[in-house]
Design an enzyme around this catalytic site. Structure first.
Site, PDB file in Angstrom:
ATOM      1  N   HIS A 175      34.316  42.375  78.034  1.00  0.00           N
ATOM      2  CA  HIS A 175      33.225  42.965  79.775  1.00  0.00           C
ATOM      3  C   HIS A 175      31.801  44.366  78.863  1.00  0.00           C
ATOM      4  O   HIS A 175      31.921  45.667  78.773  1.00  0.00           O
ATOM      5  CB  HIS A 175      33.880  44.533  80.642  1.00  0.00           C
ATOM      6  CG  HIS A 175      33.141  43.934  81.780  1.00  0.00           C
ATOM      7  ND1 HIS A 175      34.188  44.894  82.931  1.00  0.00           N
ATOM      8  CD2 HIS A 175      32.093  44.838  81.757  1.00  0.00           C
ATOM      9  CE1 HIS A 175      33.323  45.097  84.047  1.00  0.00           C
ATOM     10  NE2 HIS A 175      31.972  45.202  83.151  1.00  0.00           N
ATOM     11  N   GLU A 206      41.873  43.833  82.992  1.00  0.00           N
ATOM     12  CA  GLU A 206      41.155  44.049  81.943  1.00  0.00           C
ATOM     13  C   GLU A 206      41.352  45.897  81.821  1.00  0.00           C
ATOM     14  O   GLU A 206      41.149  46.580  82.662  1.00  0.00           O
ATOM     15  CB  GLU A 206      39.503  43.760  82.077  1.00  0.00           C
ATOM     16  CG  GLU A 206      39.166  45.098  82.842  1.00  0.00           C
ATOM     17  CD  GLU A 206      38.057  44.297  83.275  1.00  0.00           C
ATOM     18  OE1 GLU A 206      37.462  43.079  83.395  1.00  0.00           O
ATOM     19  OE2 GLU A 206      36.257  45.024  83.269  1.00  0.00           O
ATOM     20  N   ARG A 212      32.278  40.247  88.287  1.00  0.00           N
ATOM     21  CA  ARG A 212      34.054  40.652  88.702  1.00  0.00           C
ATOM     22  C   ARG A 212      35.366  40.080  88.688  1.00  0.00           C
ATOM     23  O   ARG A 212      35.016  38.802  89.133  1.00  0.00           O
ATOM     24  CB  ARG A 212      34.039  41.751  89.805  1.00  0.00           C
ATOM     25  CG  ARG A 212      33.492  42.451  89.700  1.00  0.00           C
ATOM     26  CD  ARG A 212      33.980  43.994  88.696  1.00  0.00           C
ATOM     27  NE  ARG A 212      33.771  45.451  88.681  1.00  0.00           N
ATOM     28  CZ  ARG A 212      32.416  45.395  88.312  1.00  0.00           C
ATOM     29  NH1 ARG A 212      32.141  44.463  87.116  1.00  0.00           N
ATOM     30  NH2 ARG A 212      31.985  46.418  87.870  1.00  0.00           N
TER      31      ARG A 212
HETATM   32  C1  8YV Z   1      29.764  48.233  83.050  1.00  0.00           C
HETATM   33  C2  8YV Z   1      29.871  47.041  84.609  1.00  0.00           C
HETATM   34  O1  8YV Z   1      30.638  47.423  82.022  1.00  0.00           O
HETATM   35  O2  8YV Z   1      27.727  47.806  86.169  1.00  0.00           O
HETATM   36  C3  8YV Z   1      28.686  47.470  86.525  1.00  0.00           C
HETATM   37  O3  8YV Z   1      29.193  46.814  87.725  1.00  0.00           O
HETATM   38  O4  8YV Z   1      30.836  46.907  85.341  1.00  0.00           O
HETATM   39  C4  8YV Z   1      29.166  47.295  83.814  1.00  0.00           C
HETATM   40  O5  8YV Z   1      27.789  47.113  83.533  1.00  0.00           O
HETATM   41  C5  8YV Z   1      30.774  49.449  83.204  1.00  0.00           C
HETATM   42  O6  8YV Z   1      29.935  49.973  84.488  1.00  0.00           O
HETATM   43  C6  8YV Z   1      30.419  50.205  81.633  1.00  0.00           C
HETATM   44  O7  8YV Z   1      32.165  51.158  82.253  1.00  0.00           O
END
Ligand code: 8YV
Length: 315
Positions: free
Chosen positions: A281, A263, A234
């Site tokens: 992402h 983002e 993150r």
């Molecule tokens: C995804 C994520 O891009 O797993 C996570 O925490 O940030 C990512 O796998 C996201 O949740 C999909 O919108």
């Protein structure tokens, strides 16, 4: 039996949307121009939230849903959900761990290879005709045998390190404690010391209030002018202003980033830099993995409303 009402925070692929709408009365928060009006109208009916890792559910949203029972995250990260607000009301929170681990590790390693070997610049060199016009592409940096540091040896960090072992790297990691499942890799408790010994430094730790800016100016500068920093966790784990300063000044050699403050709006300072590889992402963004994430997100919801044990409970 009537379908429970659900608030959907962000879009999903069709293969998830259809079964979600079969099982729930879905209200699309992300499509509402007037979000406050939507909440005023349907808020009291909502029993479930379906969200995504980066979108979460904040305290204000949770407060606007007086009958909320469960927040199901499509993603492993739960840092964007206000867990205290959920706990205070006995609201369950679930995520999708495990199914995305390999993909996130793959993209982290892909970025390290691409940055080290100049893959993106090399492609442009060949495509633009610079090869014929100006000759050979400038020499890049070797990957095999380098020293790697992995900050956070959870599921994803472990898979990153496993892949790096195939590149004969000298691997060390930081975590809250040494891991007995990683006997071959050196444990270095202090992130600065880990960064100092790393040619390539991977940020793979779950984000929380405690890890906010754990990768600060000192850590970034310890990776150093020849070093590479990769972040597939993150943005909040890294002090982005310090990262930009170090990339601009050359105090940090290069970076590969899949996550950004604010983002999808990226700080424009990144866009003009040649020593950073930017990704939107997309570390878990494969068809196979996203299908598995969608299934697990729905399995969590289905289990909850059937009164069964939740497959992947956070709270
Ligand atoms: C995804 C994520 O891009 O797993 C996570 O925490 O940030 C990512 O796998 C996201 O949740 C999909 O919108």
């Amino acid at each position: 039996m009537s379908k429970p009402e659900l608030l959907q925070i962000g879009p999903y692929p069709e293969w998830d949307q259809v079964p979600l709408e079969e099982a729930f009365v879905v209200h699309k928060y992300f499509e509402a121009d007037d979000k406050a009006a939507l909440l005023a109208e349907v808020g009291p009916n909502i029993r479930a939230i379906a969200t995504r890792g980066e979108l979460g559910a904040d305290a204000e949203l949770i407060a606007a849903l007086p009958n909320l029972e469960i927040i199901s995250i499509y993603g492993v990260g739960f840092d964007a959900v206000d867990l205290d607000a959920a706990r205070a009301r006995g609201i369950r929170v679930t995520n999708t761990p495990g199914v995305l681990t390999e993909d996130v590790a793959d993209l982290g390693v892909a970025m390290a290879l691409a940055v080290s070997r100049g893959v993106v610049g090399g492609e442009a060199w060949a495509r633009s005709g610079n090869w014929a016009k100006h000759g050979l592409y400038p020499l890049q940096r070797k990957v095999t045998g380098k020293k790697a540091g992995v900050l956070g040896l959870g599921r994803i960090g472990f898979e990153v390190a496993k892949r790096l072992a195939a590149f004969d790297m000298d691997i060390a990691y930081s975590d809250v404690s040494a891991k007995d499942y990683a006997p071959d890799w050196e444990f270095v408790a202090d992130p600065v010391a880990l960064a100092e010994r790393s040619d390539i430094f991977f940020v793979t730790l779950a984000a929380s209030a405690e890890t906010h800016h754990i990768v600060n100016q000192e850590v970034i500068e310890a990776v150093g002018p020849e070093g590479i920093l990769i972040n597939v966790s993150r943005a909040s784990n890294v002090d982005e202003e310090a990262l930009l300063d170090a990339l601009e000044s050359g105090a940090l050699g290069a970076a590969g980033l899949d996550v950004f403050d604010g983002e999808p709006n990226i700080n424009p300072r990144f866009v003009v830099l040649e020593n950073v590889l930017l990704q939107p992402h997309q570390a878990s963004g494969t068809v196979e993995t996203r299908k598995a994430m969608g299934q697990l997100m729905r399995d969590n919801l289905t289990a909850y409303f059937a009164g069964e044990e939740l497959p992947a409970a956070v709270v």
